[in-house]
Design a protein around this motif. Structure first.
Motif, mmCIF file in Angstrom:
data_model
loop_
_atom_site.group_PDB
_atom_site.id
_atom_site.type_symbol
_atom_site.label_atom_id
_atom_site.label_comp_id
_atom_site.label_asym_id
_atom_site.label_seq_id
_atom_site.Cartn_x
_atom_site.Cartn_y
_atom_site.Cartn_z
ATOM 1 N N PRO A 22 17.405 -2.904 7.582
ATOM 2 C CA PRO A 22 16.556 -1.744 7.905
ATOM 3 C C PRO A 22 15.252 -1.820 7.116
ATOM 4 N N ALA A 23 14.293 -1.020 7.484
ATOM 5 C CA ALA A 23 12.969 -1.069 6.851
ATOM 6 C C ALA A 23 13.018 -0.648 5.382
ATOM 7 N N GLU A 24 13.982 0.207 5.016
ATOM 8 C CA GLU A 24 14.101 0.640 3.625
ATOM 9 C C GLU A 24 14.517 -0.560 2.772
ATOM 10 N N PHE A 25 13.780 -0.799 1.696
ATOM 11 C CA PHE A 25 14.054 -1.945 0.847
ATOM 12 C C PHE A 25 14.689 -1.508 -0.464
ATOM 13 N N ILE A 26 13.921 -0.925 -1.379
ATOM 14 C CA ILE A 26 14.466 -0.509 -2.670
ATOM 15 C C ILE A 26 13.810 0.793 -3.120
ATOM 16 N N ARG A 27 14.392 1.392 -4.129
ATOM 17 C CA ARG A 27 13.784 2.540 -4.806
ATOM 18 C C ARG A 27 12.979 1.960 -5.957
ATOM 19 N N ASP B 92 10.293 5.239 -2.399
ATOM 20 C CA ASP B 92 11.021 4.297 -1.554
ATOM 21 C C ASP B 92 10.040 3.233 -1.099
ATOM 22 N N MET B 93 10.468 1.965 -1.160
ATOM 23 C CA MET B 93 9.638 0.884 -0.641
ATOM 24 C C MET B 93 10.207 0.452 0.698
ATOM 25 N N TYR B 94 9.325 0.353 1.675
ATOM 26 C CA TYR B 94 9.673 -0.084 3.016
ATOM 27 C C TYR B 94 8.986 -1.423 3.275
ATOM 28 N N CYS B 95 9.641 -2.276 4.041
ATOM 29 C CA CYS B 95 9.090 -3.588 4.350
ATOM 30 C C CYS B 95 9.010 -3.785 5.864
ATOM 31 N N GLU B 96 7.994 -4.535 6.270
ATOM 32 C CA GLU B 96 7.854 -4.839 7.688
ATOM 33 C C GLU B 96 7.238 -6.223 7.860
ATOM 34 N N LEU B 97 7.873 -7.026 8.683
ATOM 35 C CA LEU B 97 7.344 -8.328 9.064
ATOM 36 C C LEU B 97 6.386 -8.124 10.227
ATOM 37 N N GLN B 98 5.158 -8.589 10.040
ATOM 38 C CA GLN B 98 4.156 -8.550 11.104
ATOM 39 C C GLN B 98 4.131 -9.936 11.744
ATOM 40 N N ASN B 99 4.293 -10.020 13.044
ATOM 41 C CA ASN B 99 4.306 -11.308 13.713
ATOM 42 C C ASN B 99 2.907 -11.825 14.020
ATOM 43 N N ARG B 100 1.933 -11.166 13.471
ATOM 44 C CA ARG B 100 0.550 -11.613 13.595
ATOM 45 C C ARG B 100 -0.044 -11.637 12.198
ATOM 46 N N MET C 258 4.459 -15.436 -9.923
ATOM 47 C CA MET C 258 3.180 -14.803 -9.617
ATOM 48 C C MET C 258 2.937 -14.882 -8.113
ATOM 49 N N LEU C 259 2.818 -13.725 -7.499
ATOM 50 C CA LEU C 259 2.686 -13.606 -6.052
ATOM 51 C C LEU C 259 1.287 -13.098 -5.716
ATOM 52 N N ASN C 260 0.576 -13.809 -4.833
ATOM 53 C CA ASN C 260 -0.752 -13.361 -4.400
ATOM 54 C C ASN C 260 -0.587 -12.318 -3.295
ATOM 55 N N VAL C 261 -1.211 -11.162 -3.501
ATOM 56 C CA VAL C 261 -1.065 -10.043 -2.572
ATOM 57 C C VAL C 261 -2.398 -9.322 -2.383
ATOM 58 N N PHE D 297 0.835 -1.197 0.000
ATOM 59 C CA PHE D 297 0.000 0.000 0.000
ATOM 60 C C PHE D 297 0.873 1.251 0.000
ATOM 61 N N ARG D 298 0.253 2.357 -0.361
ATOM 62 C CA ARG D 298 0.937 3.649 -0.387
ATOM 63 C C ARG D 298 0.794 4.301 0.979
ATOM 64 N N GLN D 299 1.923 4.697 1.555
ATOM 65 C CA GLN D 299 1.925 5.397 2.841
ATOM 66 C C GLN D 299 1.736 6.892 2.626
ATOM 67 N N ASN D 300 2.443 7.433 1.635
ATOM 68 C CA ASN D 300 2.310 8.846 1.285
ATOM 69 C C ASN D 300 2.745 9.008 -0.164
ATOM 70 N N SER D 301 2.915 10.225 -0.624
ATOM 71 C CA SER D 301 3.191 10.451 -2.044
ATOM 72 C C SER D 301 4.549 9.937 -2.500
ATOM 73 N N SER D 302 5.430 9.571 -1.565
ATOM 74 C CA SER D 302 6.758 9.115 -1.984
ATOM 75 C C SER D 302 7.188 7.799 -1.340
ATOM 76 N N SER D 303 6.269 7.111 -0.677
ATOM 77 C CA SER D 303 6.670 5.850 -0.062
ATOM 78 C C SER D 303 5.574 4.789 -0.157
ATOM 79 N N ILE D 304 6.031 3.577 -0.384
ATOM 80 C CA ILE D 304 5.182 2.404 -0.509
ATOM 81 C C ILE D 304 5.603 1.428 0.582
ATOM 82 N N TYR D 305 4.632 0.790 1.206
ATOM 83 C CA TYR D 305 4.919 -0.183 2.258
ATOM 84 C C TYR D 305 4.478 -1.568 1.833
ATOM 85 N N MET D 306 5.288 -2.542 2.198
ATOM 86 C CA MET D 306 4.924 -3.935 2.025
ATOM 87 C C MET D 306 4.964 -4.581 3.404
ATOM 88 N N LEU D 307 3.787 -4.941 3.897
ATOM 89 C CA LEU D 307 3.667 -5.641 5.167
ATOM 90 C C LEU D 307 3.420 -7.114 4.861
#
Length: 133
Positions: A107-112, A123-131, A38-41, A5-15
């Protein structure tokens, strides 16, 4: 589960959860063998159109193209395609393997990444959710 999803105008998050992390390892392993994956998202259409949030369960097709300057996400017809070069694929595989070993993405920063019809680079940021997501 993987959610982009888009966090703001310049960053995308992948949870993602642990199952999603395993799927990402499989995806980036395939890419490192020059295979399409092919990845289901759960994909937020605002990533592409920069408008109001609209989540959609869909497939994201990951492909290698070494003629790109940045990773690129675009929509062609009804398909969402994430194109990247071998360097991003190598980095991604190592990052998701490290995430599995350390139970976190650091770090949370993944790729441009460039998005279709957007002249700016996100910038794409990634975060592992433990739930479960």
């Amino acid at each position: 589960m993987i959610k982009i999803f888009r966090q703001n105008s310049s960053s995308i998050y992948m949870l993602f959860d642990n199952v999603g992390n395993e799927q990402l390892i499989s995806a980036f392993t395939a890419l490192n063998h020059n295979e399409t994956y092919m990845l289901n998202v759960i994909f937020d259409l605002s990533v592409i159109n920069m408008k109001k949030t609209n989540l959609k369960e869909t497939s994201l097709i990951l492909v290698i193209d070494n003629n790109t300057n940045y990773s690129l996400i675009r929509k062609i017809d009804d398909d969402f395609i994430w194109t990247m070069d071998n360097d991003d694929a190598d980095y991604g595989l190592e990052a998701f393997k490290d995430c599995k070993e350390n139970n976190g993405f650091f770090p949370a920063e993944f790729i441009r990444i460039q998005i279709q019809k957007n002249k700016n680079i996100d910038d794409m940021y990634c975060e592992l959710q433990n739930r479960s997501l």
